[in-house]
Scaffold this motif. Structure first.
Motif, short mmCIF file in Angstrom:
data_model
loop_
_atom_site.label_atom_id
_atom_site.label_comp_id
_atom_site.label_asym_id
_atom_site.label_seq_id
_atom_site.Cartn_x
_atom_site.Cartn_y
_atom_site.Cartn_z
N HIS A 1 -5.13 -5.81 -8.83
CA HIS A 1 -4.37 -6.68 -7.93
C HIS A 1 -5.23 -7.91 -7.66
CE1 HIS A 1 -2.23 -8.25 -4.51
NE2 HIS A 1 -1.31 -7.31 -4.63
N GLN B 1 -3.69 2.59 -9.59
CA GLN B 1 -2.62 1.60 -9.35
C GLN B 1 -3.25 0.27 -9.03
OE1 GLN B 1 0.29 2.13 -10.17
NE2 GLN B 1 0.14 4.35 -10.41
N TYR C 1 8.73 -4.51 -3.10
CA TYR C 1 9.67 -3.98 -4.09
C TYR C 1 9.25 -2.62 -4.63
CZ TYR C 1 5.84 -6.00 -6.71
OH TYR C 1 4.57 -6.31 -7.13
N CYS C 2 8.03 -2.17 -4.30
CA CYS C 2 7.40 -1.11 -5.10
C CYS C 2 7.45 0.27 -4.43
CB CYS C 2 5.96 -1.51 -5.38
SG CYS C 2 5.16 -0.38 -6.52
N CYS D 1 -1.93 3.80 -3.49
CA CYS D 1 -1.96 2.34 -3.36
C CYS D 1 -1.74 1.95 -1.91
CB CYS D 1 -0.88 1.72 -4.24
SG CYS D 1 -0.92 -0.08 -4.16
N CYS E 1 3.40 -4.53 -1.53
CA CYS E 1 4.44 -5.13 -2.37
C CYS E 1 5.79 -4.52 -1.97
CB CYS E 1 4.15 -4.87 -3.84
SG CYS E 1 2.46 -5.33 -4.27
N VAL F 1 5.57 2.83 -5.44
CA VAL F 1 4.33 3.60 -5.65
C VAL F 1 3.65 4.05 -4.35
CG1 VAL F 1 1.96 3.42 -6.58
CG2 VAL F 1 3.91 2.75 -7.98
N PRO F 2 3.50 3.18 -3.34
CA PRO F 2 2.84 3.67 -2.12
C PRO F 2 3.59 4.84 -1.48
CG PRO F 2 2.96 1.27 -2.12
CD PRO F 2 3.82 1.74 -3.27
N ARG G 1 2.93 -10.17 -1.69
CA ARG G 1 1.79 -10.15 -2.60
C ARG G 1 0.52 -10.76 -1.98
NH1 ARG G 1 1.37 -6.87 -6.90
NH2 ARG G 1 0.21 -8.42 -8.08
N LYS H 1 -1.31 -1.31 -1.04
CA LYS H 1 -0.80 -2.67 -1.01
C LYS H 1 0.58 -2.73 -0.35
CE LYS H 1 -4.32 -4.74 -2.78
NZ LYS H 1 -5.32 -3.75 -2.33
FE1 SF4 Z 1 0.65 -1.12 -5.39
FE2 SF4 Z 1 1.03 -2.39 -7.72
FE3 SF4 Z 1 3.09 -1.28 -6.47
FE4 SF4 Z 1 1.95 -3.47 -5.48
S1 SF4 Z 1 3.01 -3.29 -7.46
S2 SF4 Z 1 2.52 -1.62 -4.30
S3 SF4 Z 1 -0.19 -3.12 -6.00
S4 SF4 Z 1 1.33 -0.21 -7.32
#
Ligand code: SF4
Ligand code: SAM
Length: 534
Positions: free
Chosen positions: A321, A257, A219-220, A213, A217, A222-223, A360, A215
């Protein structure tokens, strides 16, 4: 029974070098020794937490283990190898695994041959040493990008990584480091081609199209755990879709994602010369000449049976997204008969200040205008979303703005959770200033509001006929809970309509895997009940 190798404790190994390519994993001495034995192979159990991507990844790992001769155990208690595919989105998901360490310790003392592998988003490039402390019963940690190496790293005889990973490389993500070899293009295709994907269903299939990912964000995690976006080549995805159609799958869900940014990292090609629409939201990307999600949907929808019907009757995709939801994509959704009338479009908050702090890159109004464009193009589309309650700086008024956005949109389903600070993410440097009790109170209020919205939206289905893909049967016969059960003998069946609503009906078990017409006779906030039509 042949034992798995005693794996090197990770704390003894140096952490992965940041930003430098690593050589392919060399087999270690224990593994070579192990691989020469050839008695009974281990029974494995895969415990999967979290999102659909994890479930798809687990299908691949289970397929690799089966292909190397292992068998699946009935559960953890009877396994010699436990693979935990973790989720790190919220602290609670990680705690669930930490909470199992005691059980794993007991299982290990009863069965000294038992080995435990931890993979998924909890295993990140920067955090190897801490992991050993948090998960003391784990013998081998694999980052998500290393999952294709599972069988080879366990020294299972004759197993080489499909597609040849060639070792991961690392990229800087924010202030951290993420591995980026996560499914090099050939890996998935080779696994599919050699039938090393143990799909959990014969009706609905996952089809990963993009990993990682890009993006922002805040809080996330995942990246940081899955690295930057990497799209699978267009033709490989089409090949996998073709093979799923040939195998009779009724439904395929394209996974990533953020599926909507599919293709921006692929090289331009003549055949995609007509494409190039810039997005309305988020930072600009040069998409000219590259395949995009719209092209992919149209190509998969274009796989047809001899009668000209879509070879895959139902096509879905998660997650989207709002940045990348282009008009081209909306048009493709509207014009492709196989694309289901449902979209999961996470909004996260209805307050512009919160959205800005979340990174976002859209406002509540921009989101609402997307919803309007979707509903203009696809009347009756059902919409679901994700919301985070109690993000840093979320005032009561900001929370109210989220509730009012929910009312204005009229979501069909909302997945909501309290904000959970993830160490290493940008939001971890913001104050976590909404007290836990207030986060819970807001979450409960939000769920109450959504329950009445869902109740009302589901009530609109009363008396309508809808196509249901039946996916499961409960063992016990129906006892009159369904609208149709008084007259229709059979089992209690469950499925989903194209709008992704859960539908209960009564009918013979042979209907599992088939699409049937159902007249809705009773509705509730979470499901519809209906009568099977002839
Ligand atoms: Fe990526 Fe979704 Fe996490 Fe945002 S919420 S960083 S779009 S995985
Ligand atoms: N990529 C998707 C998107 O566009 O937002 C979502 C994928 S994320 C794996 C699933 C959901 O988890 C997010 O939409 C968000 O609501 C939730 N989530 C992520 N990080 C979170 C956190 N730190 N605390 C609470 N919820 C979180």
């Amino acid at each position: 029974m042949r034992q798995l190798p005693v794996l090197e404790p990770l704390s003894a190994a140096p952490p992965p070098p940041p930003l430098a390519p690593r050589a392919a994993t060399a087999p270690d001495a224990h593994i070579a020794e192990f691989a020469t034995e050839d008695t009974v192979l281990p029974r494995f159990h895969v415990w999967t937490l979290g999102c659909q991507m994890n479930r798809s990844d687990s299908e691949e790992m289970a397929g690799a283990l089966l292909a190397s001769g292992c068998s699946e155990a009935a559960g953890m208690e009877t396994a010699d190898l436990i693979v935990i595919n973790s989720c790190a989105i919220r602290e609670a998901a990680e705690q669930k695994i930490i909470g199992r360490m005691g059980v794993l310790a007991r299982l290990k003392s009863a069965n000294p041959a038992l080995r435990v592998v931890l993979t998924g988003c909890s295993v990140r490039a920067d955090e190897t040493i801490d992991l050993h402390r948090r998960y003391p019963q784990v013998d081998l940690f694999l980052r998500p990008d290393e999952e294709p190496e599972l069988a080879a790293r366990l020294g299972l005889a004759g197993f080489t990584t499909p597609g040849g990973l060639g070792g991961p490389s690392f990229a800087r993500v924010g202030r951290g480091t993420a591995a980026t070899a996560d499914r090099l293009p050939g890996t998935r295709a080779a696994a599919v081609e050699s039938e090393r994907v143990a799909r959990g269903s014969t009706i609905s299939a996952w089809l990963p199209i993009i990993y990682g990912c890009d993006k922002t964000c805040t809080y996330c995690i995942v990246p940081f755990s899955r690295g930057p976006e990497r799209s699978r080549p267009f033709d490989q995805i089409l090949d996998e879709a073709r093979s799923l159609a040939a195998a009779g799958y009724q439904e395929v869900t394209l996974l990533g994602q953020n599926v909507n940014s599919y293709g921006h990292d692929l090289p331009p090609e003549e055949r995609f010369a007509g494409q190039g629409e810039q997005r309305r939201l988020g930072r600009d990307l040069d998409l000219r000449g590259r395949p995009d999600m719209a092209a992919l949907l149209r190509a998969i929808d274009g796989l047809r049976t001899a009668d000209g019907l879509p070879a895959i009757p139902r096509l879905r995709f998660v997650t989207s997204h709002p940045w990348d939801l282009t008009d081209r994509l909306i048009a493709a959704m509207a014009e492709c008969p196989s694309v289901c009338e449902h979209l999961h479009l996470p909004v996260q908050s209805g307050d512009d200040g919160v959205l800005r702090r979340m990174g976002r890159q859209y406002t509540a109004e921009a989101y609402l205008s997307l919803v309007e464009r979707l509903r203009d193009a696809i009347p009756g589309i059902s919409l679901s979303t994700d919301v985070i309650c109690g993000f840093s700086g979320e005032s009561d008024a900001a929370f109210q703005a989220t509730l009012s956005l929910m009312e204005r949109v009229g979501f069909d389903q909302v997945f909501a959770a309290a904000f959970s600070v993830r160490p290493g993410t940008p939001a971890a440097r913001l104050p976590d200033d909404v007290p836990p009790a207030e986060k819970r109170a807001r979450l409960n209020r939000l769920l109450d509001v959504q329950e009445s919205i869902s109740l009302e939206r589901n009530a609109a289905w009363l008396g309508r006929t809808t196509e249901v893909l039946v996916d499961s049967v409960r063992a016990e016969p129906s006892h009159g809970h369904d609208a149709s059960s008084a007259e229709t003998p059979g089992c209690r069946l469950t499925g989903r309509n194209r709008e992704h609503r859960l539908v209960h009906l009564t009918g013979p078990p042979e209907l599992v895997g088939r699409r049937v017409d159902v007249r809705i006779e009773r509705t509730g906030p979470y499901a519809l009940n209906g009568r099977l039509l002839a």
